[in-house]
Structures are given as structure tokens and as C-alpha cells.
Motif scaffolding. Structure first.
Motif, short mmCIF file in Angstrom:
data_model
loop_
_atom_site.label_atom_id
_atom_site.label_comp_id
_atom_site.label_asym_id
_atom_site.label_seq_id
_atom_site.Cartn_x
_atom_site.Cartn_y
_atom_site.Cartn_z
N VAL A 267 0.62 -0.80 -0.17
CA VAL A 267 0.05 -0.23 -0.02
C VAL A 267 1.57 1.06 0.14
O VAL A 267 0.59 2.33 -0.33
N LEU A 268 2.10 1.47 0.89
CA LEU A 268 2.82 2.41 0.84
C LEU A 268 4.54 1.89 0.52
O LEU A 268 4.41 0.13 0.17
N ALA A 269 5.25 3.21 -0.63
CA ALA A 269 6.13 2.81 -0.88
C ALA A 269 7.55 2.42 -0.14
O ALA A 269 7.14 2.64 0.98
N GLY A 270 8.05 1.79 -0.46
CA GLY A 270 9.21 1.36 0.12
C GLY A 270 9.77 0.00 0.90
O GLY A 270 8.79 -0.75 0.64
N GLN A 271 10.05 -0.27 1.71
CA GLN A 271 10.74 -1.26 2.05
C GLN A 271 10.20 -1.68 3.39
O GLN A 271 10.98 -0.57 4.01
N ALA A 272 9.40 -2.44 4.24
CA ALA A 272 8.52 -2.85 4.98
C ALA A 272 9.94 -3.56 5.97
O ALA A 272 10.90 -4.19 5.51
N GLU A 273 10.10 -2.60 7.29
CA GLU A 273 11.30 -3.23 8.33
C GLU A 273 10.14 -3.70 9.58
O GLU A 273 10.20 -3.16 10.37
N ILE A 274 9.65 -4.65 9.44
CA ILE A 274 9.39 -5.66 10.46
C ILE A 274 10.27 -6.92 11.36
O ILE A 274 10.74 -7.56 10.76
N PRO A 275 10.85 -6.55 12.71
CA PRO A 275 11.58 -7.65 12.59
C PRO A 275 11.08 -8.41 13.12
O PRO A 275 10.00 -8.60 13.87
N PRO A 276 11.63 -9.04 13.46
CA PRO A 276 10.95 -11.11 13.78
C PRO A 276 10.39 -10.43 15.38
O PRO A 276 11.45 -10.31 15.98
N HIS A 277 8.81 -11.51 14.91
CA HIS A 277 8.92 -11.29 16.20
C HIS A 277 8.05 -12.20 16.28
O HIS A 277 7.06 -12.53 15.17
N GLN A 278 7.29 -13.34 17.38
CA GLN A 278 6.46 -14.66 16.90
C GLN A 278 5.96 -14.30 18.88
O GLN A 278 6.33 -14.65 19.35
#
Length: 373
Positions: A267-278
Motif C-alpha cells: 500500500v505504501l512504497a518502500g521496504q518494510a522493516e518488520i523485526p522478527p517477532h513470534q
């Protein structure tokens, strides 16, 4: 700047004015994400987070590839419901109905409309279904203010690819309710927000907002197994901790998590930065809602976020109005799991849900209607 849509609610009392406001960013973009906050009008962290998200989208509008529909205040009428200084935002005071139950059920009408038209192309079927849902929602005729309110929100959301309904609990860790069908697509949101628990169900009962539109796609796929039907709509309820967890820092943190997810799904341009989380992932049937044994005052025996075992004392309830020494009742866990919500008032009535404990195994007493009150 976003397109601002203001929809007056017409079935109010004489002299009363209410309207719903929607901010539409990059109209016509794809995919389409609908977000709303505060359908229970006392869910303050939810509204704070979406106000921050709105401000961020104003700055990032040039980077939008998809369409974002944002309703930061989903229940302006509920914001006026005070009874002797106490805010009553969960239920409509006229009908007593939960603001997050009984959304329009269009399945039978959709089946009649679509049955002669569906074919062998998933893309064509999906376009037919989306148009039919939009048409049925537009022509739905509510008969009360409560129904008009719900029908308006449903109409705004029904043809979206993602429906994110933002709430909070009493006292809670951040957690999500998501559909099983869309689990893969929604888990990055849980990771971006650092949710501790994610509960899965395709039909938890009660026709809640996050299941209303997605549930139509699931039901149509089941009704027409010989015709290919896509995911259509992914629904999720986000619970942003507890009512008292309101701060600019938390609201900005949650808004940034939502922006990361919008990047993740294109939906938004750019690279998503989502740290690992469980997070703890479980079926909603594996979540116990532990009731108070008597009316009285609560003393907690374990903190929020505790891992508990069956038979472990999680609280004591002091019964009031007796003679001699106060009568105290121990409240014990009935399953192994994480205690992730609890009530915030120290006084409870008999049978009221005290805590929610997310386990791993389905519980024999949890079926059918799986939601709390």
C-alpha cells in the motif's frame, strides 16, 4: 490531501446531529485497506493511534500505491454516552446492543444474485462478488440509528481487501483476533505491532465488524465449491493494550507499526522493516474466559502476561456483606496458557469474565459463540 467524506446519520432524534467522517487517501489505488478505531467509543488508545496514523499519512501521501480508508472516530454517538460522569461506550444505551455485534448479513441476497453469474474464472468471480457486496450494502435499509450507524461503516469497508478494526481491552497486552483464512496475510501485522497473542477464528459468532465482510467471501466459497473464489477480504481486530494505555509515545509506536504493515502489503512504497517477532498463536477455542465465582473485590495473585497452569490461583475475590471474617474465593486457571487480559475495576459481579488465558488446546466448553460480552 485526502478526500474527506462526511456522512450524516439521519435516524437521530429531532434536533440531534451525528455524522461519520472517513479520510480516503489515494482513491482508486490497489490494494484497498480500511481502518477504523473506537467502534466501542471507550477504546481510547485505538483512536489515539489512528489520529497519529492520519497525521503520518498526510505526510506520506505521495508514497501511496494503494488506497487507504481511515475512520479515526468510528462511534461519535458513543462518545456522548455518559451516565453520571461514567463513560458508557461499549453498548448503545437505547437498545443495549454491543456496538461491535450484528452487522448486516447479506449472504442470502448475494447467493441469489450471484448464483446464475459465477463461472470458471477466479478474477471474474471476484469482481462480480465485490460489485455485488457493494451494491447490496448500498441498498441496505436500516430501521434504527444503531442499524444506520453500523450499515454506514459496513458500506465503507465491505469492498476493501483488508479490514483492520482497532480496539483495546480493559487491562491487556497488545493482541489480535484474525481469520484463519487470512492468517498468512495478517501475521506480519501482529509482528509489526509486537502483539503477544494472536487468536484465529473465521466465525466467532455475533457478526462482529471484522468478520462481516470477510465472512461473506468465506461463506460464498463454501456455498459455491465448483467456482473458484479468492480470499477477497482479510479481516482483523487489533487490541491496543488497555484503556488506560494512552500516550503520544504509544500512539506513535502503533502508527509506525501500521505503516510498516502497509509497506509490507504494497500500500505504501518502500521496504518494510518488520523485526522478527513470534506471538502466541492459537485458535479462539483455546482461549478461556474465566468467570468470577461471586460478586466482590478482586486481589490479583499473578501479574498480566503470566504463564499459568490448570489449578493455579490467579486471583482472590472477597465476598461482601457476610458476618465474621471476610469470605474469600480463589479463582483458578482452567488451562495452560498466557494470561493476557484482565478487568480493570476491583469490583466484579458473579459470572463476569475476569481474565482471558490463551492456551494451545481447544477447550471443550468453548464453542459456538466465542466472544465475550
Amino acid at each position: 490531501m485526502p478526500q474527506i467524506i462526511r456522512r450524516p446519520l439521519t435516524l437521530t432524534a429531532p434536533g440531534q446531529q451525528l455524522e461519520l467522517t472517513q479520510f480516503v487517501y489515494n482513491q482508486g489505488g490497489s490494494p484497498v485497506v480500511y481502518l477504523q478505531a473506537g467502534i466501542h467509543a471507550d477504546e481510547y488508545p485505538a483512536m489515539a493511534a489512528l489520529e497519529q496514523l492520519r497525521a503520518q499519512l498526510d505526510l506520506l501521501e505521495g508514497q501511496l500505491l494503494g488506497e487507504v480508508r481511515l475512520v479515526p472516530i468510528a462511534n461519535p454517538g458513543g462518545l456522548t454516552q455518559f451516565f453520571q460522569t461514567h463513560h458508557q461506550g461499549r453498548y448503545e444505551m437505547d437498545s443495549g446492543e454491543n456496538f461491535n455485534r450484528a452487522y448486516p448479513d447479506l449472504l442470502d441476497a448475494l447467493v441469489r444474485q450471484l448464483e446464475p453469474k459465477l463461472g470458471g474464472s477466479m478474477a471474474q468471480n471476484d469482481a462480480l462478488i465485490r460489485a455485488a457486496i457493494r451494491e447490496q450494502a448500498k441498498h441496505f435499509k436500516p430501521v434504527s440509528l444503531n442499524k444506520e450507524h453500523k450499515a454506514t461503516l459496513f458500506e465503507w469497508a465491505c469492498d476493501a481487501d483488508y479490514v483492520l478494526d482497532v480496539h483495546c481491552d480493559d487491562v491487556a497486552e497488545l493482541h489480535l483476533y484474525a481469520s484463519r483464512r487470512a492468517q498468512k496475510d495478517l501475521m506480519p501485522l501482529a509482528q509489526a505491532l509486537k502483539a503477544t497473542v494472536v487468536m484465529l477464528a473465521d466465525d466467532s459468532g455475533g457478526s462482529s465488524f471484522d468478520e462481516a465482510a470477510p465472512g461473506l467471501w468465506a461463506a460464498l466459497a463454501e456455498r459455491f465449491p465448483d467456482h473458484p473464489i479468492g480470499m477477497g477480504c482479510r479481516g482483523c481486530t487489533v487490541e491496543l493494550r488497555g484503556q488506560a494505555d494512552v500516550s503520544q509515545q504509544l500512539a506513535e509506536q502503533d502508527a509506525q507499526g501500521m505503516l510498516a504493515y502497509l509497506r509490507q502489503i504494497g500500500v505504501l512504497a518502500g521496504q518494510a522493516e518488520i523485526p522478527p517477532h513470534q506471538p502466541h498463536l492459537c485458535d479462539l477455542e483455546s482461549v478461556d474466559l474465566v468467570p468470577a465465582p461471586v460478586a466482590g473485590l478482586i486481589e490479583w495473585a499473578v501479574p498480566l502476561g503470566s504463564q499459568v497452569e490448570p489449578g493455579q490461583v490467579i486471583a482472590h475475590v472477597m465476598k461482601l456483606g457476610g458476618q465474621g471474617a471476610p469470605e474469600t474465593h480463589a479463582v483458578k486457571a482452567r488451562n495452560t496458557g498466557r494470561l493476557f487480559t484482565r478487568v480493570h475495576r476491583p469490583y466484579v459481579r458473579a459470572g463476569q469474565t475476569l481474565v482471558k488465558i490463551a492456551g494451545d488446546e481447544p477447550l471443550k466448553w468453548r464453542s459456538g459463540y466465542l466472544l465475550g460480552d
